[in-house]
Design a protein around this motif. Structure first.
Motif: not given
Length: 314
Positions: A89-102, A109-114
């Protein structure tokens, strides 16, 4: 202060149709940006508003902190069976993405989302399930209410988070090549906007931060608001609320059903000095939370003053 933009289904999650503190023309507390009357106060919302979405989770207070005001932090999550994947879990991902699969298949998993559909725990559950099915290198979005389904606590092991607070967002690309320096430039801009933050060790979900020349402590408390106000009022009258000399409890804000008191700290205090005193303040707060006696007139006055100092910025 600047703004930083259990296996058991919780069928008893607190759902509120119209929080008393929210008027029809005020912003909806779900975070959508729409007025309450046009969102979860419309009467026909397909996604109910959950006032305390992480209630019952051991990591509730830290999840609220990472979602609301900690700029750059990560923590591993352990999935319940039958899922076997590395999830962070991440506070923020690039572009405020909800999640990304590496590329290695791990899920971030992003927490700060739009988006905001009324129940962040259900939103996270939906995003996590989609990410577990997505191909490596994929971004996962959530563009409509997820409907019924598992919430976050139905999918992960209920335990405290082992949080790492980062100085910036370099962890986004720590394992990615950047031959032309494109990502480095974007990262430099993002890092410049991230306020220095440190998680305290002597009390759970308490975070020191510096914004410009000002320093603050924000402390997410898992107790009911009335009990917190009573205890803080008693502490004020006793003179036990101070963390360092010259500090001031300037008020509080509410986030996902929890109260977050905020201390304004003298310039140059730093996180270590706060951490030294915070443990004793936390222990005293627990004692006063258990005090069943009625408030004195002086304590009632202190409580009223604190309740009136509602911060509207993070």
């Amino acid at each position: 202060m600047g703004k930083k933009s259990r296996i058991k289904h919780r069928s008893t999650a607190t759902v509120e149709t119209a929080p008393d503190a929210v008027g029809p023309r005020q912003p909806c507390p779900c975070g959508s940006g729409r007025r309450y009357k046009a969102c979860h106060g419309s009467g026909d919302s397909s996604s109910p508003y959950v006032a305390r979405p992480f209630d019952g989770l051991a990591a509730e207070s830290d999840l609220v902190a990472l979602r609301e005001f900690v700029p750059a932090a990560t923590a591993p999550l352990r999935l319940r069976e039958p899922h076997e994947r590395s999830v962070q879990v991440c506070s923020l991902l690039p572009g405020a993405a909800p999640a990304m699969v590496r590329d290695d298949g791990s899920v971030w998993l992003g927490l700060q989302v739009q988006h905001g559909y009324g129940d962040p725990s259900r939103d996270l559950g939906a995003v996590l399930l989609e990410a577990l099915e997505a191909e490596p290198g994929s971004l996962v979005s959530l563009t409509s209410p997820p409907g019924e389904g598992p919430r976050l606590e139905d999918l992960v092991v209920d335990e405290p988070l082992e949080i790492t607070v980062h100085d910036g967002f370099d962890y986004w690309v720590a394992d990615v090549e950047d031959p032309d320096g494109t990502m480095a430039g974007a990262l430099a801009q993002a890092n410049e906007a991230a306020a220095p933050t440190q998680r305290m060790t002597s009390a759970a979900a308490a975070y020191w931060t510096r914004m410009g020349e000002r320093e603050y402590l924000r402390w997410v408390l898992p107790h009911p608001e009335d009990a917190v106000l009573d205890a803080l009022a008693r502490m004020h009258v006793l003179g036990d609320e101070s963390l360092v000399e010259g500090d001031r409890l300037i008020g509080m804000f509410r986030a996902h059903g929890l109260v977050v008191p905020v201390w304004d700290l003298p310039r140059g205090t730093g996180p270590d000095a706060v951490d030294e005193r915070l443990g004793a303040v936390a222990a005293r707060l627990e004692e006063l939370l258990a005090d069943p006696s009625p408030l004195t007139s002086e304590e009632r006055s202190a409580r009223s003053g604190l309740a009136s100092r509602q911060l509207t910025i993070r």
